[in-house]
Design a protein around this motif. Sequence first.
Motif, PDB file in Angstrom:
ATOM      1  N   GLY A 373       0.929  -1.232   0.125  1.00  0.00           N
ATOM      2  CA  GLY A 373       0.140  -0.061   0.158  1.00  0.00           C
ATOM      3  C   GLY A 373       0.729   1.327  -0.145  1.00  0.00           C
ATOM      4  O   GLY A 373       0.403   2.388  -0.527  1.00  0.00           O
ATOM      5  N   TYR A 374       2.063   1.348   0.351  1.00  0.00           N
ATOM      6  CA  TYR A 374       2.838   2.568   0.401  1.00  0.00           C
ATOM      7  C   TYR A 374       3.094   2.867  -0.906  1.00  0.00           C
ATOM      8  O   TYR A 374       3.716   4.021  -1.218  1.00  0.00           O
ATOM      9  CB  TYR A 374       4.240   2.173   1.173  1.00  0.00           C
ATOM     10  CG  TYR A 374       4.151   2.074   2.807  1.00  0.00           C
ATOM     11  CD1 TYR A 374       3.606   2.644   3.703  1.00  0.00           C
ATOM     12  CD2 TYR A 374       4.787   0.663   3.368  1.00  0.00           C
ATOM     13  CE1 TYR A 374       3.517   2.797   4.818  1.00  0.00           C
ATOM     14  CE2 TYR A 374       4.816   0.681   4.633  1.00  0.00           C
ATOM     15  CZ  TYR A 374       4.237   1.696   5.384  1.00  0.00           C
ATOM     16  OH  TYR A 374       4.095   1.297   6.734  1.00  0.00           O
ATOM     17  N   LEU A 375       2.994   2.133  -1.723  1.00  0.00           N
ATOM     18  CA  LEU A 375       3.272   2.251  -3.188  1.00  0.00           C
ATOM     19  C   LEU A 375       2.123   2.521  -4.135  1.00  0.00           C
ATOM     20  O   LEU A 375       2.316   2.724  -5.189  1.00  0.00           O
ATOM     21  CB  LEU A 375       4.145   1.009  -3.784  1.00  0.00           C
ATOM     22  CG  LEU A 375       5.614   0.873  -3.122  1.00  0.00           C
ATOM     23  CD1 LEU A 375       6.280  -0.303  -3.640  1.00  0.00           C
ATOM     24  CD2 LEU A 375       6.404   2.011  -3.168  1.00  0.00           C
ATOM     25  N   MET A 376       0.962   2.669  -3.465  1.00  0.00           N
ATOM     26  CA  MET A 376      -0.102   2.968  -4.263  1.00  0.00           C
ATOM     27  C   MET A 376      -0.873   4.137  -3.872  1.00  0.00           C
ATOM     28  O   MET A 376      -0.876   4.897  -2.843  1.00  0.00           O
ATOM     29  CB  MET A 376      -1.166   1.771  -3.747  1.00  0.00           C
ATOM     30  CG  MET A 376      -0.835   0.321  -4.281  1.00  0.00           C
ATOM     31  SD  MET A 376      -2.083  -0.833  -4.067  1.00  0.00           S
ATOM     32  CE  MET A 376      -1.247  -2.026  -4.670  1.00  0.00           C
ATOM     33  N   SER A 377      -1.399   4.556  -4.991  1.00  0.00           N
ATOM     34  CA  SER A 377      -2.549   5.715  -4.854  1.00  0.00           C
ATOM     35  C   SER A 377      -3.591   5.431  -5.452  1.00  0.00           C
ATOM     36  O   SER A 377      -3.591   4.800  -6.805  1.00  0.00           O
ATOM     37  CB  SER A 377      -1.666   6.841  -5.450  1.00  0.00           C
ATOM     38  OG  SER A 377      -0.626   7.375  -4.571  1.00  0.00           O
TER      39      SER A 377
ATOM     40  N   ARG B  97      -4.115   1.308   7.248  1.00  0.00           N
ATOM     41  CA  ARG B  97      -3.473   0.685   5.998  1.00  0.00           C
ATOM     42  C   ARG B  97      -2.115   1.800   5.549  1.00  0.00           C
ATOM     43  O   ARG B  97      -2.379   3.120   5.703  1.00  0.00           O
ATOM     44  CB  ARG B  97      -4.488   0.681   5.086  1.00  0.00           C
ATOM     45  CG  ARG B  97      -5.814  -0.006   5.610  1.00  0.00           C
ATOM     46  CD  ARG B  97      -6.757  -0.271   4.329  1.00  0.00           C
ATOM     47  NE  ARG B  97      -6.994   1.059   3.645  1.00  0.00           N
ATOM     48  CZ  ARG B  97      -7.762   1.925   3.811  1.00  0.00           C
ATOM     49  NH1 ARG B  97      -8.605   1.893   5.103  1.00  0.00           N
ATOM     50  NH2 ARG B  97      -8.036   2.820   3.045  1.00  0.00           N
ATOM     51  N   PRO B  98      -1.240   1.137   5.135  1.00  0.00           N
ATOM     52  CA  PRO B  98      -0.137   1.859   4.687  1.00  0.00           C
ATOM     53  C   PRO B  98      -0.446   2.863   3.819  1.00  0.00           C
ATOM     54  O   PRO B  98       0.210   3.881   3.085  1.00  0.00           O
ATOM     55  CB  PRO B  98       0.879   1.041   4.211  1.00  0.00           C
ATOM     56  CG  PRO B  98       0.315  -0.454   4.112  1.00  0.00           C
ATOM     57  CD  PRO B  98      -0.959  -0.447   4.781  1.00  0.00           C
ATOM     58  N   GLU B  99      -1.673   2.711   2.918  1.00  0.00           N
ATOM     59  CA  GLU B  99      -1.778   3.630   1.761  1.00  0.00           C
ATOM     60  C   GLU B  99      -2.555   4.894   2.405  1.00  0.00           C
ATOM     61  O   GLU B  99      -2.777   5.872   1.547  1.00  0.00           O
ATOM     62  CB  GLU B  99      -2.729   3.036   0.560  1.00  0.00           C
ATOM     63  CG  GLU B  99      -4.265   2.426   1.017  1.00  0.00           C
ATOM     64  CD  GLU B  99      -4.124   1.100   1.619  1.00  0.00           C
ATOM     65  OE1 GLU B  99      -2.965   0.546   2.047  1.00  0.00           O
ATOM     66  OE2 GLU B  99      -4.809   0.301   1.142  1.00  0.00           O
ATOM     67  N   GLN B 100      -3.025   4.881   3.524  1.00  0.00           N
ATOM     68  CA  GLN B 100      -3.446   6.182   4.055  1.00  0.00           C
ATOM     69  C   GLN B 100      -2.727   7.353   4.228  1.00  0.00           C
ATOM     70  O   GLN B 100      -1.298   7.169   4.445  1.00  0.00           O
ATOM     71  CB  GLN B 100      -4.018   5.788   5.415  1.00  0.00           C
ATOM     72  CG  GLN B 100      -5.397   4.758   5.067  1.00  0.00           C
ATOM     73  CD  GLN B 100      -6.242   4.357   6.244  1.00  0.00           C
ATOM     74  OE1 GLN B 100      -5.468   3.781   7.136  1.00  0.00           O
ATOM     75  NE2 GLN B 100      -7.425   4.746   6.586  1.00  0.00           N
ATOM     76  N   ARG B 101      -3.298   8.529   4.477  1.00  0.00           N
ATOM     77  CA  ARG B 101      -2.419   9.752   4.858  1.00  0.00           C
ATOM     78  C   ARG B 101      -2.924  10.243   5.894  1.00  0.00           C
ATOM     79  O   ARG B 101      -4.154  10.307   6.329  1.00  0.00           O
ATOM     80  CB  ARG B 101      -2.613  10.725   3.514  1.00  0.00           C
ATOM     81  CG  ARG B 101      -1.838  10.508   2.413  1.00  0.00           C
ATOM     82  CD  ARG B 101      -2.239   9.243   1.494  1.00  0.00           C
ATOM     83  NE  ARG B 101      -3.486   9.966   0.583  1.00  0.00           N
ATOM     84  CZ  ARG B 101      -4.303   9.533   0.052  1.00  0.00           C
ATOM     85  NH1 ARG B 101      -4.409   8.093   0.312  1.00  0.00           N
ATOM     86  NH2 ARG B 101      -5.457   9.723  -0.606  1.00  0.00           N
ATOM     87  N   LEU B 127       2.954   6.223   7.019  1.00  0.00           N
ATOM     88  CA  LEU B 127       4.300   6.975   6.714  1.00  0.00           C
ATOM     89  C   LEU B 127       3.960   8.299   5.991  1.00  0.00           C
ATOM     90  O   LEU B 127       4.737   9.102   5.847  1.00  0.00           O
ATOM     91  CB  LEU B 127       5.418   5.989   5.939  1.00  0.00           C
ATOM     92  CG  LEU B 127       5.848   4.791   6.655  1.00  0.00           C
ATOM     93  CD1 LEU B 127       6.744   4.224   5.662  1.00  0.00           C
ATOM     94  CD2 LEU B 127       6.566   5.269   7.907  1.00  0.00           C
ATOM     95  N   ARG B 128       2.855   8.343   5.256  1.00  0.00           N
ATOM     96  CA  ARG B 128       2.712   9.594   4.659  1.00  0.00           C
ATOM     97  C   ARG B 128       1.896  10.493   5.482  1.00  0.00           C
ATOM     98  O   ARG B 128       0.790  10.374   5.807  1.00  0.00           O
ATOM     99  CB  ARG B 128       1.683   9.267   3.355  1.00  0.00           C
ATOM    100  CG  ARG B 128       2.482   8.541   2.354  1.00  0.00           C
ATOM    101  CD  ARG B 128       1.638   8.240   1.330  1.00  0.00           C
ATOM    102  NE  ARG B 128       1.354   6.743   0.753  1.00  0.00           N
ATOM    103  CZ  ARG B 128       0.776   6.399  -0.349  1.00  0.00           C
ATOM    104  NH1 ARG B 128       0.879   7.116  -1.374  1.00  0.00           N
ATOM    105  NH2 ARG B 128       0.345   5.041  -0.345  1.00  0.00           N
TER     106      ARG B 128
END
Lengths: 538, 323
Positions: A373-377, B97-101, B127-128
């Motif tokens: 998920g770190y690499l997704m938008s 989740r890691p995709e969240q900001r 991390l964002r």
Amino acid sequence: MLRHEGIAREPIDDRQVLDDLVGGVERRLAGEQLSFLLNDCCMSEEKRLRGTRDAAELAWLERLRALRRRLSVASDDELVEALGEITRSYGEEIHGHFDSRTYQSATRVLPAGLALLLRKQKLWAGLSRGLTGKLSLADKIRCSGDVATFDRLVELGTCVLVPTHLSNLDSPVIGFALHQAGLPPMIYGAGINLFTNWLLSWFMDHLGAYRIDRTKQHRLYKEVLKEYSTYALERRWHSLFFPGGTRSRSGAVESHLKKGLLATGLAAYQRGLAAGRQDCRVFFIPATINYSLVLEAETLIDDHLQEAGRSRYIISDDEFSRPDRVLQFVGDMLRLDNPIEVVFGSPLDPFGNPVNAQGESLDPRGRAFDPAGYLMSAGQLRSDGQRDRYYTGILARQILLAYQRDTILYETHVLAAALHRVLEARHPGLDLFARLLLPRQERALDQGEVDAELRVMLEELRSCAAAGGVKLRGELVTGRPEAVCRAAVQQFGRYHRRRAVVMEGTRLVLEDPRLALFYARRVEGYVAAVAPDQGDSR
Amino acid sequence: MSRATPQLTVFGAGPWGSSLAAWLAARGYRTALWSRNTSKVEALQAGQPGCLGQGSPPPELTATTDMEFAAAADLLFLAIPPRYVAGLVGRLAPFLRPEQRIVHGAKGLCEDGRSVSQVVLEGCCVLRVGVLAGPVEPADLWRGSACAAVIASPLDSLVQELRSLLGNPQLRLYGSLDLAGVEAGGAMWAPVAMAVGMIGGGGMPAALGPVLLTRALVEGGRLATARGGQAQTLAGLAGIGDWMRALLEDGDPLVAAGRALAERPGNCPDKEGAQRVSTLVKLAEQYGIEMPISRAVLDVIDGRSVADALAGLMSLPSGYEVD
């Protein structure tokens, strides 16, 4: 038979590797102004090879000069072709010659080879004992840390071992440690200057080393190197980087890492995700390589202290280049108890999160999650160089923290630091360089004064170690200051031509304050600084 | 009110959080407003007019006490004081989740000296992270007044996302990649605002106001640098641009606290503000940097008279204006 196959899992077709490398570099640089990049390469190589008489180098220069003359009128296709030629040429130099069969024989011979270096034993006796596994080398290079998790992770993804770097002996030492722990071979980038030592060169060639020429400073070369590393990780060749970039000149634990190669782990993971590969996880294993005495300490600290040394990135005339010094060092080290220890730290993902033995990333509360998920938008994988540099920065900080935690301090480090601290407290007006030039009688310190300083330091260090902030060995664990002194003075007397510290009656003399400084610097950050200067600006 | 997964969630239903949530919802974003205050949430759910202070809640706004529901949004705003952030992040972490900001709007550091973004980074998988800072008040958003702020994050993609999400002709948003610098500017708000109040309350010359701000700029710059940020950032909206509001407007509680302290040293009516100043002074000692304004404000909080504190400041040796 190798328990873990690692880079030996498949035959390596060198030609295919180079073809893939050329394709990868072309894709990596797509959209860039290739004529600028190639011109930069030509100019940089011209400068690097100025005055060379080597026929191969002269021919290479001629090719580049011809290319440079064509650059302004070259079509896009011609530029891509030139890029491919240069990439292939660099790739041929970089790419190692790993072969699983030779690896197996090399690893069998390695203990004997190292022991021969170290113990000056007769060849056949050494070889026979090495091949039957009876050498005491294993007792001298101790491995500790989370080896079990490392062992599991090599099966689940690609491992990148990222150790501290103090000595050119680090590569064979860690190679031996990996072999000893039953871990797979790893490819690693070694300075091309190291291949001048025939024995080491043979081992390096067959233990997975690829060549890095640090005199090539232009961008194209760096891009080829990064692509090679990314490609290797994509192919699941476990890799070893020294992220500090070079040996620690000052003796201190690394406080800054080069992020170029580190970032290739994230790039490989991202490519694996894009390709839908299940085994594309990349795990970073921080490690510390700890020595009570360091082979090249004298040269390294001199280089650190000399103004000219700051630009002398590659040292080719140090103790490592002199076989007699290497032999003496290793022989002397073998007479010490536990003189070398490799600590394998807890694994991290490319974003700096801890990883468990199942290969799952863990959040700060120990909950497993999928880091993709770190690499997704908006639900899609996105490439974003600026974002990836940020993630690699986080990874670098976590590796540095692991280095701090997993560094081992020996008596030599702590006594040297105590003596320098006493000197600093006695001469608050003098800077470091002035203190190094003090006459010998000023560097002779009362044992009582040193013991008092050691007592304070030991209290701080033991409390730090109890909290998991550092590791202590020998008398540092529970010994009294006098015992620490004795052990350190004895060890300092083992190898260096000039002793860093000597005992004269009830006085301890900083015989070689520069050399002692090299060992003292290892303690930096673990004990409070001596009376910092107070500013007066408001 | 909709119960579909929110696009954005604002945590904290104080004046800032509820205004921001309502403003976002009014702009058409499916927004959740999370609060642990059940009665407030029930009032919002019932659509009671006036519970936000600006009329009925917009239809796109969902008030909730359900942490899991609130945590499902892609973008989370933390609009709570720094001292509650660690606890909130701890409760949120299992759902993240890691995709969240995660973006926050806190001015000030946590008691242990960490910034809110550090607490987030060290407390969950996200991390964002970013911060919204500057001289923007909740009322500005609702009144439709022209205003400006800065969005800071080490991630350019997050800065751009937030600028396009929040910015409009009314709210002019600048970007910054210096998260540590912007957070340092916010941390300096408490001593600066209190010192402004002390100048007014102590009957000091008005010209001391600009002196205070320019010296606070240097002081904040030292703090920013020590924390890995850039001193120059303090010359923007998150630093001096924000602090000037203390000189120009009268209603800030910290300015009022400074005025009260000028009259009765040692009796600070804003305990949280006092704590933030104390944290800054401890940090200055830890970093080995000079922060004389914060030190002097803390002295007054501890009972020293404003005149004495000022005399102490004026007697310090003066050097070059910029370090």
